[in-house]
Design a protein around this motif. Structure first.
Motif, mmCIF file in Angstrom:
data_model
loop_
_atom_site.group_PDB
_atom_site.id
_atom_site.type_symbol
_atom_site.label_atom_id
_atom_site.label_comp_id
_atom_site.label_asym_id
_atom_site.label_seq_id
_atom_site.Cartn_x
_atom_site.Cartn_y
_atom_site.Cartn_z
ATOM 1 N N ASP A 89 22.741 -14.419 29.184
ATOM 2 C CA ASP A 89 24.175 -14.167 29.369
ATOM 3 C C ASP A 89 25.031 -15.193 28.607
ATOM 4 O OD1 ASP A 89 26.475 -12.944 30.315
ATOM 5 O OD2 ASP A 89 25.709 -12.765 32.360
ATOM 6 N N ILE A 90 26.323 -14.942 28.630
ATOM 7 C CA ILE A 90 27.264 -15.818 27.936
ATOM 8 C C ILE A 90 27.136 -17.254 28.448
ATOM 9 C CG2 ILE A 90 29.749 -16.349 27.801
ATOM 10 C CD1 ILE A 90 30.241 -13.427 27.264
ATOM 11 N N ASP A 91 27.116 -18.190 27.507
ATOM 12 C CA ASP A 91 26.992 -19.622 27.826
ATOM 13 C C ASP A 91 25.687 -19.970 28.532
ATOM 14 O OD1 ASP A 91 29.256 -20.586 26.577
ATOM 15 O OD2 ASP A 91 30.543 -20.151 28.298
ATOM 16 N N GLU A 92 24.693 -19.090 28.397
ATOM 17 C CA GLU A 92 23.364 -19.439 28.913
ATOM 18 C C GLU A 92 22.454 -19.779 27.734
ATOM 19 O OE1 GLU A 92 22.965 -16.876 33.040
ATOM 20 O OE2 GLU A 92 21.729 -16.325 31.322
ATOM 21 N N ARG A 93 21.535 -20.723 27.971
ATOM 22 C CA ARG A 93 20.691 -21.171 26.875
ATOM 23 C C ARG A 93 19.336 -21.580 27.428
ATOM 24 N NH1 ARG A 93 19.529 -26.128 24.855
ATOM 25 N NH2 ARG A 93 20.867 -27.113 26.382
ATOM 26 N N GLY B 214 24.886 -11.655 26.416
ATOM 27 C CA GLY B 214 26.277 -12.064 26.276
ATOM 28 C C GLY B 214 27.118 -11.034 25.533
ATOM 29 N N GLU C 245 29.590 -19.484 24.067
ATOM 30 C CA GLU C 245 28.377 -19.224 23.291
ATOM 31 C C GLU C 245 27.844 -17.848 23.675
ATOM 32 O OE1 GLU C 245 25.549 -22.434 23.547
ATOM 33 O OE2 GLU C 245 27.168 -23.917 23.531
ATOM 34 N N LYS D 176 19.600 -12.650 21.146
ATOM 35 C CA LYS D 176 18.636 -12.468 22.238
ATOM 36 C C LYS D 176 18.703 -11.045 22.789
ATOM 37 C CE LYS D 176 20.279 -16.214 24.301
ATOM 38 N NZ LYS D 176 20.437 -17.352 25.247
#
Lengths: 216, 568
Positions: A188-192, B187, B341, B346
């Motif tokens: 998801d967004i801002d996940e790493r 995302g 980000e 992915k």
């Protein structure tokens, strides 16, 4: 020269080489790419020098690290006859288009400035390339090839694809890289995931640097 | 594996690669060239691969030929964009017209399994009205198929591929639950959803042909992101790992690296087999029926290259329509940058979709429709997009690429209208087999341009709604090819009938995206497979009635099963 690695400090996609992100087939393919010597097989020496000069303007590289051998990567693609497989009417096939385009570009350089392309200063090289991009170069040496089509669909395309096929470029942009069999978990967004590049934020890159050192 | 699948056939000697086990093989029936098989099928992609499976399971003898290699996904597919370009059809072709097509990854494949080996797996049903677009919506051409019948075949394909999708689909008539659960949003998909909600339209998780749970020896998608390349984990439900293994188990023979150059016609006017190039020589396979399933360029090329004195304009071409009405789909995009980000590399690139403008007819100044999906370009593709579509190079390209992990994009699959002037013809030049190469001519019509403008404007608003910055549009891309051998109910205005049987030659069939009269605003692979399943059912019925040139149907299935297995 500008600093190129500050967005993802110390991130190196190759640090994952022996981990679960890289399978045997990927290692084989990338090892072959990394071992390419900066010597021409397809191009003549003169052509090759021109490609080196063009590549340096299309994708300028910093002095602080070994350069990606863009010209050699393009040369090997042509030597191995890897082609796009489609072309406009009257346009030569990929390898012949390259030879003709380089010849024409050097002829333009000689006619305008009395020197071969590679011998010109950066600013004049850029000027010629911009003229090619806009389709303004029209001397007889181009034949059926339009300078804008050559710039966009052949020369620039092959150079850009070559540079971004190299792990050095992947590290520079913070891409996760090959990921088989491991893949990614945090989507998801801002996940790493811990095996992805950490981005330096707001001028303070210590945390990113620490994290990127641990990427495996 | 030390063998090179691009140079040496793998499916020979009574065996074919086991796509599920490294180094493994499965036994494969082989047929003599001199004895006619019921069906020689040219192409093993969404059309030919599916049909080969179904016909073999119905007891017909089948040889399916493909010009491309027989890949082993677990061993052959590197996680690498450059390496994977070998999955595309890159034989010599000429493109022209006002909007010449860019061929390659978006619209071609050269492998056993065809372009499904590297397709993005988006598996959509057509809107019911599209099957009668001329009558119901006032444009294009009617299909000779009934959407309710197609709905059943869609269900069959969705089950066969174990499509992962939402519990309820927001558009169109009811459909059964997708067999596997939807994939989680990445995302990029989250941003699409947010944009749709801000603009007041529906969105959903995209139905995808990649596994969200284990299936046999194939394990679920690991979200490695190499989805428009070969899948090295077999999560992608391509024809290579679904229909083809079933076809072989049912007794079909697959011939890889077998380029068909000509369909042979007997003096009787029936076709009698195919000339194909394999292992350095031209060979001939006899067949009671020939199915051409080479996709929208190679199918008409083969029919045109098979011209005889009796059929001087090519086979199945009494209507003059072979090669005409080629349809790409619009594939324009709007891109921007988020402060967050996104890392859209992915997972599958198109995890979320809206079909709003496929089903809503108000507020349009054009015929047809479009869907749009989230995007996840890998670095090479993205760099070339910035270079070719935005004109960036030098420091500006390098700097823009550093924003890679913040890029957000929406891309349409849009309906382009059939035009006879968009077509495949033969150029004078010949390829490595000595066959005349195709010339592909394409120009957008005003309606195509209005659809594109509408979509770019709408998607731009969707990106603004999620606070994207530096928004720009990519207006020159197309994807998917269909048409060039359209189906219809009148021999004068179509090439094949609803059963994919050519009007002119009763034992010549065409079964791939070529038969589409219109393309709709949805990815075509599910419809191609549904039509192939229907064609197989129709062929079985015709055989039982004695209206088919085939051994099966005149014998009991038991007799057919005991047919001698020929091994070389």
């Amino acid at each position: 020269m500008h600093e190129r690695r500050d967005r993802y400090p110390e991130y190196d996609v190759l640090a994952k080489w022996s981990g679960p992100s890289w399978n045997d087939k990927t290692r084989e393919v990338i090892a072959r790419r990394l071992s390419i010597a900066p010597e021409p097989r397809f191009f003549t020496r003169d052509e090759y020098d021109t490609v080196v000069a063009i590549a340096h303007r299309i994708v300028p590289q910093p002095a602080g690290r070994p350069p990606v051998p863009i010209a050699a990567l393009v040369d090997r693609k042509l030597h191995d006859r890897i082609m796009d497989g489609f072309r406009g009417p009257g346009v030569p096939r990929d390898a012949d288009a390259w030879r003709q385009g380089l010849k024409a570009l050097n002829a333009e350089a000689s006619a305008a400035y009395g020197q071969r392309f590679a011998a010109l200063p950066d600013g004049l090289q850029d000027k010629l390339l911009r003229a090619a991009q806009c389709g303004e170069l029209k001397s007889a040496e181009w034949g059926g090839l339009h300078s804008d089509a050559f710039f966009k669909h052949r020369m620039g395309r092959d150079i850009v694809l070559a540079y971004y096929a190299h792990p050095t470029a992947w590290s520079e942009i913070g891409w996760g890289g090959p990921a088989s069999p491991r893949g990614y978990v945090r989507l998801d967004i801002d996940e790493r995931d811990p095996w992805e590049a950490a981005e330096a934020k707001d001028g303070s890159d210590a945390a990113a640097r620490r994290s990127n050192r641990r990427v495996r | 594996m030390s063998d090179n699948p691009l140079h040496v056939p793998r499916a020979s000697g009574g065996r074919a690669p086991d796509v599920f086990r490294p180094g493994g093989w499965v036994p494969m029936r082989q047929y003599r060239e001199s004895e006619p098989v019921d069906f020689a099928i040219v192409g093993t992609g969404a059309g030919g691969g599916t049909l080969a499976c179904k016909l073999a399971e119905y007891g017909f003898s089948v040889v399916a030929l493909d010009a491309g290699p027989y890949f082993r996904p677990l061993e052959d597919f590197a996680s690498d964009e450059s390496e994977q370009t070998r999955l595309y059809w890159t034989d010599d072709r000429i493109v022209d017209g006002a909007n010449p097509l860019q061929l390659g990854g978006n619209n071609s494949g050269k492998a056993v399994g065809g372009s499904t080996v590297h397709f993005a797996m988006v598996s959509l049903r057509f809107r019911p009205e599209w099957f009668k677009s001329r009558t119901a919506l006032g444009y294009g051409a009617d299909w000779p198929l009934d959407w309710r019948e197609m709905w059943d075949y869609y269900t069959e394909v969705e089950q066969a591929l174990k499509i992962s999708g939402p519990v309820t689909y927001p558009w169109g008539p009811p459909r059964p639950r997708y067999p596997y659960r939807a994939h989680p949003l990445n995302g990029a998909a989250r941003a699409l959803a947010k944009g749709c909600e801000a603009l007041g339209i529906k969105w959903t998780e995209t139905p995808l042909a990649t596994l969200s749970a284990p299936r046999g020896l194939a394990h679920p998608c690991v979200y490695r992101g190499f989805c428009v390349a070969g899948c090295s984990t077999n999560a992608k439900q391509s024809a290579l790992v679904t229909w083809i293994p079933r076809a072989i188990a049912a007794g079909a023979e697959i011939r890889d690296l077998a380029m068909v150059g000509r369909v042979e016609v007997e003096p009787s006017g029936l076709v009698s087999g195919v000339y194909y190039h394999r292992d350095g020589a031209w060979r001939f396979q006899r067949a009671r029926n020939v199915v051409v399933a080479g996709y929208a360029i190679e199918t008409p090329r083969l029919l045109l290259n098979s011209a005889t004195s009796r059929f001087p304009d090519g086979l199945a071409n009494s209507s003059g329509l072979v090669g005409k009405n080629l349809m790409a789909q619009s594939n324009q995009a709007v891109w921007g940058r988020l402060e967050h980000e996104v890392r859209s590399y992915k997972g599958p690139p198109s995890l979320a979709i809206t079909e709003h403008w496929n089903y809503e007819d108000k507020g349009k100044d054009f015929f047809g429709g479009y869907s749009y999906m989230s995007q996840g370009p890998l670095p090479q593709l993205w760099a070339n997009t910035l270079f070719s579509a935005r004109g960036l190079w030098g420091e500006s390209l390098v700097e823009a690429m550093k924003d890679y992990n913040h890029v957000i994009g929406l891309k349409i699959v849009g309906e382009m209208l059939p035009q006879e002037s968009n077509r495949v013809t033969l150029a004078e030049e010949v390829d490595q087999y000595g066959l005349r190469i195709p010339r592909v001519t394409y120009s957008w019509c005003d309606n195509d341009k209005r659809l594109i403008d509408h979509s770019l404007n709408f998607m731009g608003r969707a990106l603004e709604a999620v606070d994207a910055r530096d928004i720009w549009t990519q207006d020159d891309d197309t994807c998917h090819l269909n048409g060039t051998a359209r189906m219809g109910s009148d021999a004068r205005t179509s090439v094949v009938d609803a059963d994919c049987r050519s009007w002119d030659i009763p034992n010549l069939w065409i079964c791939d995206g070529s038969v589409f009269p219109t393309v709709g605003g949805a990815n075509p692979s599910l419809t191609i497979q549904a039509i192939a399943c229907r064609t197989a059912d129709r062929i079985r019925v015709l055989a039982q009635r004695g209206e088919l040139n085939a051994a099966v149907g005149r014998r009991s299935p038991l007799h057919q099963r005991s047919t001698e297995v020929h091994r070389s």
